[in-house]
Structures are given as structure tokens and as C-alpha cells.
Design a protein around this motif. Structure first.
Motif, PDB file in Angstrom:
ATOM      1  N   VAL A   1      11.416 -12.361 -15.740  1.00  0.00           N
ATOM      2  CA  VAL A   1      12.036 -10.668 -16.808  1.00  0.00           C
ATOM      3  C   VAL A   1      13.131 -10.063 -16.518  1.00  0.00           C
ATOM      4  O   VAL A   1      14.245  -9.157 -16.640  1.00  0.00           O
ATOM      5  CB  VAL A   1      11.077 -10.502 -17.719  1.00  0.00           C
ATOM      6  CG1 VAL A   1      11.662  -9.663 -18.933  1.00  0.00           C
ATOM      7  CG2 VAL A   1      10.178 -11.700 -18.452  1.00  0.00           C
ATOM      8  N   ALA A   2      12.064  -9.986 -14.949  1.00  0.00           N
ATOM      9  CA  ALA A   2      12.626  -8.470 -14.211  1.00  0.00           C
ATOM     10  C   ALA A   2      13.139  -8.605 -12.867  1.00  0.00           C
ATOM     11  O   ALA A   2      12.204 -10.271 -11.962  1.00  0.00           O
ATOM     12  CB  ALA A   2      12.092  -7.388 -14.427  1.00  0.00           C
ATOM     13  N   GLY A   3      13.886  -8.401 -12.087  1.00  0.00           N
ATOM     14  CA  GLY A   3      14.644  -9.329 -10.699  1.00  0.00           C
ATOM     15  C   GLY A   3      13.949  -8.186  -9.552  1.00  0.00           C
ATOM     16  O   GLY A   3      13.223  -8.983  -8.750  1.00  0.00           O
ATOM     17  N   HIS A   4      12.940  -7.352  -9.645  1.00  0.00           N
ATOM     18  CA  HIS A   4      12.360  -5.924  -8.828  1.00  0.00           C
ATOM     19  C   HIS A   4      11.510  -4.743  -9.756  1.00  0.00           C
ATOM     20  O   HIS A   4      11.024  -5.604 -11.390  1.00  0.00           O
ATOM     21  CB  HIS A   4      12.977  -5.431  -8.388  1.00  0.00           C
ATOM     22  CG  HIS A   4      13.381  -4.397  -9.128  1.00  0.00           C
ATOM     23  ND1 HIS A   4      14.941  -4.098  -9.270  1.00  0.00           N
ATOM     24  CD2 HIS A   4      13.450  -2.998  -9.208  1.00  0.00           C
ATOM     25  CE1 HIS A   4      15.407  -3.134 -10.704  1.00  0.00           C
ATOM     26  NE2 HIS A   4      14.855  -1.987  -9.876  1.00  0.00           N
ATOM     27  N   LEU A   5      10.299  -4.782  -9.199  1.00  0.00           N
ATOM     28  CA  LEU A   5       8.920  -4.228  -9.415  1.00  0.00           C
ATOM     29  C   LEU A   5       9.224  -2.982  -8.946  1.00  0.00           C
ATOM     30  O   LEU A   5       9.082  -4.041  -6.775  1.00  0.00           O
ATOM     31  CB  LEU A   5       7.978  -5.231 -10.558  1.00  0.00           C
ATOM     32  CG  LEU A   5       7.990  -5.649 -11.351  1.00  0.00           C
ATOM     33  CD1 LEU A   5       6.503  -6.257 -11.902  1.00  0.00           C
ATOM     34  CD2 LEU A   5       8.279  -4.860 -12.456  1.00  0.00           C
TER      35      LEU A   5
ATOM     36  N   ARG B   1       1.044  -1.102   0.045  1.00  0.00           N
ATOM     37  CA  ARG B   1      -0.299  -0.082  -0.185  1.00  0.00           C
ATOM     38  C   ARG B   1       0.475   1.294   0.015  1.00  0.00           C
ATOM     39  O   ARG B   1       0.194   1.913  -0.714  1.00  0.00           O
ATOM     40  CB  ARG B   1      -1.212  -0.209   1.589  1.00  0.00           C
ATOM     41  CG  ARG B   1      -1.829  -0.633   0.868  1.00  0.00           C
ATOM     42  CD  ARG B   1      -3.277  -0.607   2.014  1.00  0.00           C
ATOM     43  NE  ARG B   1      -3.914  -2.075   2.603  1.00  0.00           N
ATOM     44  CZ  ARG B   1      -3.569  -2.102   3.345  1.00  0.00           C
ATOM     45  NH1 ARG B   1      -2.345  -2.302   4.234  1.00  0.00           N
ATOM     46  NH2 ARG B   1      -4.117  -3.507   3.788  1.00  0.00           N
ATOM     47  N   ASP B   2       1.740   1.302   0.874  1.00  0.00           N
ATOM     48  CA  ASP B   2       2.448   2.198   0.543  1.00  0.00           C
ATOM     49  C   ASP B   2       3.654   2.166  -0.595  1.00  0.00           C
ATOM     50  O   ASP B   2       3.597   3.229  -0.652  1.00  0.00           O
ATOM     51  CB  ASP B   2       4.001   2.160   1.848  1.00  0.00           C
ATOM     52  CG  ASP B   2       3.090   2.603   3.201  1.00  0.00           C
ATOM     53  OD1 ASP B   2       1.462   3.142   3.228  1.00  0.00           O
ATOM     54  OD2 ASP B   2       4.084   2.339   4.387  1.00  0.00           O
ATOM     55  N   GLY B   3       3.691   1.494  -0.814  1.00  0.00           N
ATOM     56  CA  GLY B   3       4.536   1.308  -2.597  1.00  0.00           C
ATOM     57  C   GLY B   3       6.170   1.326  -2.508  1.00  0.00           C
ATOM     58  O   GLY B   3       6.511   1.371  -0.714  1.00  0.00           O
ATOM     59  N   GLY B   4       7.062   0.707  -3.072  1.00  0.00           N
ATOM     60  CA  GLY B   4       8.306   0.656  -2.813  1.00  0.00           C
ATOM     61  C   GLY B   4       8.695   0.143  -4.167  1.00  0.00           C
ATOM     62  O   GLY B   4       7.715  -1.029  -4.506  1.00  0.00           O
ATOM     63  N   ARG B   5      10.147  -0.673  -3.875  1.00  0.00           N
ATOM     64  CA  ARG B   5      10.980  -1.106  -4.851  1.00  0.00           C
ATOM     65  C   ARG B   5      10.756  -3.256  -4.559  1.00  0.00           C
ATOM     66  O   ARG B   5      11.383  -2.853  -3.116  1.00  0.00           O
ATOM     67  CB  ARG B   5      12.691  -0.952  -5.383  1.00  0.00           C
ATOM     68  CG  ARG B   5      13.323  -1.797  -6.120  1.00  0.00           C
ATOM     69  CD  ARG B   5      13.888  -0.562  -5.726  1.00  0.00           C
ATOM     70  NE  ARG B   5      15.297  -1.714  -6.790  1.00  0.00           N
ATOM     71  CZ  ARG B   5      16.450  -2.593  -6.634  1.00  0.00           C
ATOM     72  NH1 ARG B   5      16.718  -2.030  -5.189  1.00  0.00           N
ATOM     73  NH2 ARG B   5      17.250  -2.838  -7.163  1.00  0.00           N
ATOM     74  N   PHE B   6      10.111  -3.771  -4.694  1.00  0.00           N
ATOM     75  CA  PHE B   6       9.700  -5.536  -4.144  1.00  0.00           C
ATOM     76  C   PHE B   6      11.033  -6.054  -5.130  1.00  0.00           C
ATOM     77  O   PHE B   6      10.575  -6.603  -5.705  1.00  0.00           O
ATOM     78  CB  PHE B   6       8.462  -5.407  -4.667  1.00  0.00           C
ATOM     79  CG  PHE B   6       7.867  -4.523  -3.375  1.00  0.00           C
ATOM     80  CD1 PHE B   6       7.013  -5.446  -2.131  1.00  0.00           C
ATOM     81  CD2 PHE B   6       7.138  -3.751  -3.553  1.00  0.00           C
ATOM     82  CE1 PHE B   6       6.476  -4.725  -0.874  1.00  0.00           C
ATOM     83  CE2 PHE B   6       6.418  -2.715  -2.731  1.00  0.00           C
ATOM     84  CZ  PHE B   6       6.396  -3.328  -1.551  1.00  0.00           C
TER      85      PHE B   6
ATOM     86  N   THR C   1      17.365   2.091  -5.692  1.00  0.00           N
ATOM     87  CA  THR C   1      17.453   2.541  -3.969  1.00  0.00           C
ATOM     88  C   THR C   1      17.909   1.517  -2.903  1.00  0.00           C
ATOM     89  O   THR C   1      17.895   0.804  -3.049  1.00  0.00           O
ATOM     90  CB  THR C   1      15.361   2.999  -3.973  1.00  0.00           C
ATOM     91  OG1 THR C   1      15.216   0.966  -3.570  1.00  0.00           O
ATOM     92  CG2 THR C   1      14.875   2.841  -5.009  1.00  0.00           C
ATOM     93  N   PRO C   2      17.364   2.424  -2.135  1.00  0.00           N
ATOM     94  CA  PRO C   2      18.993   1.694  -1.012  1.00  0.00           C
ATOM     95  C   PRO C   2      17.751   0.399  -0.341  1.00  0.00           C
ATOM     96  O   PRO C   2      18.515  -0.544  -0.201  1.00  0.00           O
ATOM     97  CB  PRO C   2      18.605   2.721   0.427  1.00  0.00           C
ATOM     98  CG  PRO C   2      17.911   3.813  -0.496  1.00  0.00           C
ATOM     99  CD  PRO C   2      17.682   3.947  -1.490  1.00  0.00           C
ATOM    100  N   THR C   3      16.455   0.716  -0.298  1.00  0.00           N
ATOM    101  CA  THR C   3      15.239  -0.710   0.224  1.00  0.00           C
ATOM    102  C   THR C   3      14.577  -1.540  -0.961  1.00  0.00           C
ATOM    103  O   THR C   3      14.150  -1.149  -1.163  1.00  0.00           O
ATOM    104  CB  THR C   3      14.585  -0.146   1.160  1.00  0.00           C
ATOM    105  OG1 THR C   3      15.007   1.030   1.974  1.00  0.00           O
ATOM    106  CG2 THR C   3      14.882  -1.358   1.675  1.00  0.00           C
ATOM    107  N   LEU C   4      15.397  -2.681  -1.035  1.00  0.00           N
ATOM    108  CA  LEU C   4      14.349  -3.669  -1.852  1.00  0.00           C
ATOM    109  C   LEU C   4      13.625  -4.820  -0.462  1.00  0.00           C
ATOM    110  O   LEU C   4      14.431  -5.240   0.351  1.00  0.00           O
ATOM    111  CB  LEU C   4      15.346  -4.491  -2.152  1.00  0.00           C
ATOM    112  CG  LEU C   4      15.253  -5.523  -3.483  1.00  0.00           C
ATOM    113  CD1 LEU C   4      14.301  -4.672  -4.681  1.00  0.00           C
ATOM    114  CD2 LEU C   4      15.997  -6.444  -4.038  1.00  0.00           C
ATOM    115  N   ARG C   5      12.571  -4.001  -0.949  1.00  0.00           N
ATOM    116  CA  ARG C   5      11.295  -5.084   0.007  1.00  0.00           C
ATOM    117  C   ARG C   5      11.160  -6.510  -0.455  1.00  0.00           C
ATOM    118  O   ARG C   5      11.275  -6.639  -1.833  1.00  0.00           O
ATOM    119  CB  ARG C   5      10.281  -3.891   0.437  1.00  0.00           C
ATOM    120  CG  ARG C   5      10.426  -2.798   0.606  1.00  0.00           C
ATOM    121  CD  ARG C   5       9.235  -2.008   0.759  1.00  0.00           C
ATOM    122  NE  ARG C   5       8.980  -0.219   1.627  1.00  0.00           N
ATOM    123  CZ  ARG C   5       8.750  -0.052   1.362  1.00  0.00           C
ATOM    124  NH1 ARG C   5       7.420  -0.131   1.467  1.00  0.00           N
ATOM    125  NH2 ARG C   5       8.591   1.316   2.066  1.00  0.00           N
ATOM    126  N   VAL C   6      10.910  -7.127   0.748  1.00  0.00           N
ATOM    127  CA  VAL C   6      11.232  -8.643   0.660  1.00  0.00           C
ATOM    128  C   VAL C   6       9.384  -9.189   1.298  1.00  0.00           C
ATOM    129  O   VAL C   6       9.250  -8.605   2.310  1.00  0.00           O
ATOM    130  CB  VAL C   6      11.941  -9.690   0.898  1.00  0.00           C
ATOM    131  CG1 VAL C   6      11.533 -10.886   0.724  1.00  0.00           C
ATOM    132  CG2 VAL C   6      12.810  -9.042   0.104  1.00  0.00           C
TER     133      VAL C   6
END
Length: 123
Positions: free
Chosen positions: A83-87, A47-52, A112-117
Motif C-alpha cells: 500500500v505504501a512505499g515507506h513508513l 530504535r532511533d526512528g526514521g522513515r524506512f 524527509t531527506p533520508t530514507l533509511r533502508v
């Protein structure tokens, strides 16, 4: 103001990844459980959004559907993970065709500094 994004296109995502470009699309749902994400803290992160990191979807694929009704949101993320490692994922509260909300996904090569999992429930 409502947002409407195009539907997922694997070739466009592939082109964005290899061309170091940006590509945004809809997952076609506003329901975070459709992605396989059920834990409240994980839902709050989307909901907050970010790079996952897309690894959780690659490791927990949905069962194949016998009905060919197009890709489900979870299947879209599984396919995109090939195809991609993150979105960047985010719930757009006024998105979608009826303005009732939808989850958007963006590939952006920016680091970005934080990759969320998040935890994706096995099917």
C-alpha cells in the motif's frame, strides 16, 4: 507515560496514502527480530526512528502460517508495503498495553531527506 496505538488496518493505511494524511499503528511487538531485522546497526536505526523504505519486506516475505492467529509484525510490514512505499518506524520504550515497549509505524506523506533502508533476513 505509556502509548497505545491501534492495531494495523489496511483500509486506514490506504485511505491515509491516497488522502495524503497521517496514520499511526502498532506492530504489536517490541522485539526488532520479529520484523526480520537482525543486524545490530539496522536495529539501532529502528530504535532511533526514521522513515524506512518498505522494499526489503516486500522482497523477503514471511512464510505463510498454517495457524490463523492474525498478522505477525513482519506480515504487517509486508502487507503495508503493498500500500505504501515507506513508513516511519520507531521503538516506543514505554509503549504497549503493559508499558514495556512496542514498535510503532506511521505513514506520513511528508518527505524527509533520508530514507533509511535496513536488511531483512530471508525466512
Amino acid at each position: 507515560m505509556t502509548y497505545q496505538y491501534p492495531t494495523y488496518d489496511r483500509q486506514k493505511l490506504y485511505n491515509a496514502v491516497h488522502g495524503k494524511d497521517t496514520y499511526t499503528f502498532t506492530l504489536g511487538t517490541a522485539d526488532l527480530e520479529d520484523l526480520g531485522v537482525k543486524l545490530p546497526n539496522d536495529q539501532a536505526q529502528i530504535r532511533d526512528g526514521g522513515r524506512f523504505d518498505l522494499t526489503p519486506w516486500r522482497k523477503n516475505p514471511p512464510r505463510p502460517s498454517l495457524l490463523n492467529t492474525g498478522l505477525t509484525p513482519r506480515e504487517i510490514l509486508l502487507d503495508a508495503s503493498q500500500v505504501a512505499g515507506h513508513l516511519f518506524l520507531q521503538l516506543e520504550p514505554s509503549g504497549g498495553p503493559n508499558g514495556m515497549g512496542e514498535i510503532s509505524a506511521t505513514y506520513n506523506p511528508m518527505e524527509t531527506p533520508t530514507l533509511r533502508v535496513v536488511h531483512v533476513e530471508p525466512v
